[in-house]
Design an enzyme around this catalytic site. Structure first.
Site, PDB file in Angstrom:
ATOM      1  CB  CYS A   1     -39.183 -56.171   9.798  1.00 58.36           C
ATOM      2  SG  CYS A   1     -40.918 -56.277  10.661  1.00 58.36           S
TER       3      CYS A   1
ATOM      4  CE  LYS B   1     -81.741 -62.533  -6.922  1.00 56.65           C
ATOM      5  NZ  LYS B   1     -80.883 -61.471  -7.315  1.00 56.65           N
TER       6      LYS B   1
ATOM      7  CD  GLU C   1     -82.550 -65.389 -21.760  1.00 63.55           C
ATOM      8  OE1 GLU C   1     -82.950 -65.801 -22.834  1.00 63.55           O
ATOM      9  OE2 GLU C   1     -82.254 -64.166 -21.614  1.00 63.55           O
TER      10      GLU C   1
ATOM     11  CB  CYS D   1     -43.524 -52.358  12.629  1.00 66.81           C
ATOM     12  SG  CYS D   1     -43.412 -54.018  12.329  1.00 66.81           S
TER      13      CYS D   1
ATOM     14  CE  LYS E   1     -81.808 -61.739 -12.012  1.00 67.07           C
ATOM     15  NZ  LYS E   1     -80.833 -60.512 -11.510  1.00 67.07           N
TER      16      LYS E   1
ATOM     17  CB  CYS F   1     -39.420 -54.873  14.252  1.00 67.54           C
ATOM     18  SG  CYS F   1     -39.851 -53.800  12.859  1.00 67.54           S
TER      19      CYS F   1
ATOM     20  CG  ASP G   1     -74.195 -60.598 -10.395  1.00 72.09           C
ATOM     21  OD1 ASP G   1     -75.033 -59.773 -10.394  1.00 72.09           O
ATOM     22  OD2 ASP G   1     -73.582 -61.168  -9.348  1.00 72.09           O
TER      23      ASP G   1
ATOM     24  CE1 TYR H   1     -81.487 -58.344 -20.505  1.00 75.50           C
ATOM     25  CE2 TYR H   1     -79.207 -59.055 -20.112  1.00 75.50           C
ATOM     26  CZ  TYR H   1     -80.222 -58.297 -19.540  1.00 75.50           C
ATOM     27  OH  TYR H   1     -80.161 -57.372 -18.950  1.00 75.50           O
TER      28      TYR H   1
ATOM     29  CB  CYS I   1     -42.431 -52.065   8.909  1.00 73.62           C
ATOM     30  SG  CYS I   1     -41.148 -52.482   9.501  1.00 73.62           S
TER      31      CYS I   1
HETATM   32  S1  IVH Z   1     -84.701 -59.802 -19.020  1.00 70.32           S
HETATM   33  C1  IVH Z   1     -88.159 -56.878 -19.496  1.00 70.32           C
HETATM   34  N1  IVH Z   1     -82.793 -61.529 -19.206  1.00 70.32           N
HETATM   35  O1  IVH Z   1     -81.740 -58.915 -14.169  1.00 70.32           O
HETATM   36  C2  IVH Z   1     -87.313 -58.133 -19.176  1.00 70.32           C
HETATM   37  N2  IVH Z   1     -82.693 -59.617 -17.400  1.00 70.32           N
HETATM   38  O2  IVH Z   1     -83.549 -58.671 -11.995  1.00 70.32           O
HETATM   39  C3  IVH Z   1     -85.823 -57.455 -19.466  1.00 70.32           C
HETATM   40  N3  IVH Z   1     -80.598 -59.659 -16.329  1.00 70.32           N
HETATM   41  O3  IVH Z   1     -83.032 -55.717 -14.833  1.00 70.32           O
HETATM   42  C4  IVH Z   1     -85.030 -58.375 -18.251  1.00 70.32           C
HETATM   43  N4  IVH Z   1     -79.470 -61.468 -17.029  1.00 70.32           N
HETATM   44  O4  IVH Z   1     -80.497 -56.242 -15.603  1.00 70.32           O
HETATM   45  C5  IVH Z   1     -83.073 -60.489 -18.479  1.00 70.32           C
HETATM   46  N5  IVH Z   1     -80.859 -62.933 -19.384  1.00 70.32           N
HETATM   47  C6  IVH Z   1     -81.557 -61.877 -18.932  1.00 70.32           C
HETATM   48  C7  IVH Z   1     -80.855 -60.913 -17.747  1.00 70.32           C
HETATM   49  C8  IVH Z   1     -81.360 -59.957 -17.165  1.00 70.32           C
HETATM   50  C9  IVH Z   1     -79.456 -60.503 -15.982  1.00 70.32           C
HETATM   51  C10 IVH Z   1     -81.082 -58.465 -15.209  1.00 70.32           C
HETATM   52  C11 IVH Z   1     -81.429 -57.195 -15.851  1.00 70.32           C
HETATM   53  C12 IVH Z   1     -82.707 -57.099 -14.857  1.00 70.32           C
HETATM   54  C13 IVH Z   1     -82.506 -57.628 -13.694  1.00 70.32           C
HETATM   55  C14 IVH Z   1     -83.680 -58.029 -13.236  1.00 70.32           C
END
Ligand code: IVH
Length: 693
Positions: free
Chosen positions: A456, A339, A130, A433, A132, A436, A134, A243, A451
């Protein structure tokens, strides 16, 4: 979450309540409002207009004001933060919030899989992959169906209680059906995010208020969680993906929902209970090679998502197996983060130049040693104002970290003082400025130096450049370089001068062949027909951005109406405050601006509001989505055309979608739509035909 019969019943009640407010019953009204919040914020498919929602919401406030004893903690009215967070109490998590181990390539993933299979004694493992997200991680506790506590990650063992702020996020339900799933108490984890659109809109608002913009959606989300005033949190339009279920207390004697045997099942249950879990985004695979393949597909598609992700999370799907694999003191052994390639890089801040904008604001621009991030070379970044320079601790010669997030303009994240050699120099802000030489002034309420010389040359050029820009009059071929050239040659002195350019002279200039002069003439001529809101935006009135310009245009018939309008009348317009109203009135009483407007009218520009006449209901009830690059229309304009005809824009492909309009280089959305027979897939040309009728 809601089945067909429930949706029909709730829609029926909605209609009834709207038609006869006297028939409103409090508990049913709360359910109706909760349902519409879910449709709007979780599934992104609103079934009533904002206006109708507001009518029902006002009815709720009225009933509750008459009898405050009937206010329940999950009432939709309780999202409104009425009191400030004094300070945030530190509270322990029920289960420590561990982090994830990171992986960056196929070898790391193979390693993770091999170790997991060896510990489990299995040939293959099913993984759930799934996004990650941000953003900023949060944990939520629900007890007896109610949200009782929300907190930040903190140090992983204890976090800060941010319940009031979290209640502002509409995709987090205030109550969920725990009891009917055999659960008494649950602790869940997720990520608060700010979509790219919410982030860009919010930064636009900051810019209009002359405030420093936020660096990226992640900072914007995490900074929001600890804000003192929950109302400010509400303004940021945050979202949350949930999640993970970290703790669950069953109701004695009751069976817990059997979906909770797998991670993908728990995402489904979270979704069914009303959360925005990655139920639709998750991807189940049976070998690590499939995980690896999927990682590269997802990485190339990351820019198409409406929110930022910095990788994927790969999780063992079987919850019993997760238990068996256990965890180290830092991270679970059943999950790993993959990552994506970094969009941060370090480089050297070589110089700072000072640019004068159309309002005279002097902006420092960092000149960097060119560096590639995520496929783009960055060599120049705005560093806003003096305060920003202090906040980021920037010196000439510093090594700085820069970041590029999706569609967002690159930003300096911070300097790295530990790499200083002693040869770095303070950034000197000019007192006059740079164009000018007028002395600069700074109002006490502002962060920028200006300015004040309205003549100008830098300001004039920038005002013309703004007038012709893409979101204003959209005169292609008249870029900033040409404007400067024409200005220096005395061919263009002001905005009306665009429409009286001497093309005979221009065609004698180097680089201006017949074709480019023809294109320029056509673009200038076509701009005369731009809708009124574009012209209002193009005029460059201080604090009037695109949205405000649209609001103003929708409330007047003719540009000259603004010469008679009062501050009081403007304050009645949506989202217009005293500062903006004052600036508009000031602009339309300035003889120099009035002269310019008079000239533009004489030159034949459209100054009347015509879009209301276009509004019809020909697309009412129909849902549209655009994908790929449109070649004839701007996507924002195409979306506006749909909305003006009563249609809706959806954010993703689902069975609710009626039309997918496909531009060039369409990708996964098109593939997905092909699998749903009810979706009509049409080209941009077919769309134009459709809206013509
Ligand atoms: S699972 C015990 N699932 O990534 C497991 N984390 O780098 C709990 N994060 O601290 C984390 N998307 O803040 C999980 N789909 C996802 C996520 C996710 C973002 C973050 C989360 C975690 C950090 C780890």
């Amino acid at each position: 979450m809601y089945d067909k019969a429930q949706i029909q019943a709730l829609q029926q009640t909605t209609k009834q309540f709207l038609a006869s407010p006297l028939s409103i019953e409090l508990n049913a009204l709360k359910k109706v409002l909760q349902f519409h919040e879910y449709q709007y914020y979780v599934v992104n498919e609103p079934l009533i207009s904002d206006y109708e929602y507001d009518q029902l919401y006002q009815a709720l406030l009225k009933i509750e004001a008459a009898d405050p004893a009937c206010i329940t903690p999950d009432s939709p009215s309780q999202r409104v933060g009425n009191s400030l967070n004094s300070n945030f109490e530190t509270v322990p998590h029920l289960v420590p919030m561990l982090s994830l181990e990171n992986s960056y390539n196929a070898a790391d993933l193979n390693d993770f899989d091999r170790k997991a299979r060896e510990s489990a004694g299995l040939e293959t493992i099913t993984y759930c992959v799934e996004p990650k997200f941000d953003g900023a991680s949060i944990s939520l506790i629900y007890e007896n169906d109610l949200l009782v506590r929300a907190c930040t990650r903190g140090d992983g063992v204890a976090g800060e209680d941010i319940t009031k702020n979290i209640k502002q996020i509409r995709s987090i339900p205030l109550s969920i059906p725990l009891a009917e799933n055999g659960i008494q108490q649950i602790e869940i984890r997720g990520e608060v995010i700010m979509s790219k659109k919410a982030f860009n809109d919010f930064n636009e608002k900051l810019k209009a208020k002359q405030q420093a913009t936020l660096a990226n959606p992640r900072n914007a989300a995490s900074g929001s969680l600890r804000m003192k005033d929950p109302k400010e949190v509400a303004e940021r339009n945050l979202d949350a993906f949930i999640y993970h279920i970290s703790y669950l207390l069953p109701i004695p004697g009751k069976t817990v929902n059997p979906l909770l045997k797998t991670h993908s099942g728990s995402l489904e249950l979270l979704w069914n209970m009303g959360f925005r879990s990655p139920e639709k985004e998750k991807h189940l695979v049976h070998t690590i090679q499939e995980v690896i393949d999927y990682c590269s597909i997802a990485e190339s598609g990351r820019d198409q998502l409406p929110y930022e992700i910095d990788g994927l999370v790969v999780k063992v799907n079987d919850l019993a197996l997760q238990e068996k694999l256990g965890m180290t003191s830092h991270h679970p052994r059943w999950a790993i983060a993959y990552k994506f390639k970094a969009r941060q890089a370090t480089t050297i801040l070589e110089n700072v130049e000072f640019q004068v904008g159309r309002t005279g604001a002097v902006t420092p621009v960092a000149k960097l040693k060119p560096v590639a991030i995520g496929g783009v070379t960055v060599s120049s970044i705005s560093i806003h104002n003096e305060e920003y320079i202090v906040e980021k601790d920037l010196l000439l010669g510093d090594t700085v970290i820069i970041e590029r997030a999706g569609d967002v303009i690159p930003q300096i994240v911070h300097s790295i003082p530990s790499l200083r050699t002693g040869n770095e120099k303070k950034i000197q802000f000019p007192t006059h400025c740079p164009v000018c030489n007028t002395s600069l002034v700074k109002e006490s309420t502002e962060a920028v130096w200006r300015c004040t010389n309205i003549n100008c040359s830098a300001q004039i050029v920038e005002r013309i450049a703004h007038f012709v820009s893409k979101d204003a009059m959209d005169i292609k071929n008249l870029g900033e370089a040409n404007i400067k050239k024409f200005f220096e040659l005395g061919l263009l002195k002001d905005i009306p001068g665009i429409y009286t350019l001497d093309f005979e002279r221009i065609s004698t200039l180097e680089g201006f062949g017949k074709k480019s002069v023809d294109n320029l003439t056509t673009a200038i001529e076509a701009s005369k027909q731009q809708p009124l809101h574009r012209l209002i935006y193009a005029l460059g009135i201080r604090f009037v951005g695109e949205t405000t310009a649209k609001t103003i245009a929708s409330r007047i018939n003719h540009l000259l109406d603004l010469t008679r309008i009062t501050e009081e009348q403007l304050l009645e317009f949506e989202d217009i405050g005293i500062k903006v109203a004052n600036s508009i009135v000031h602009f339309f009483h300035d003889p120099m601006q009035l002269n310019m407007i008079e000239s533009l009218i004489q030159l034949g520009l459209n100054v009347e509001q015509t879009s209301q006449q276009q509004t019809d209901g020909s697309l009412t009830g129909l849902n549209f989505l655009f994908t790929g690059t449109l070649t004839q229309l701007k996507r924002a304009d195409a979306e506006e055309m749909v909305e003006a005809r009563g249609g809706h824009i959806l954010s993703g492909v689902s069975s609710k979608l009626n039309y997918l309009v496909v531009g060039e280089d369409a990708g996964s959305k098109l593939e997905k739509a092909k699998k749903i027979a009810s979706i009509k897939i049409i080209s941009e040309a077919e769309f134009i035909e459709l809206v013509k009728i």
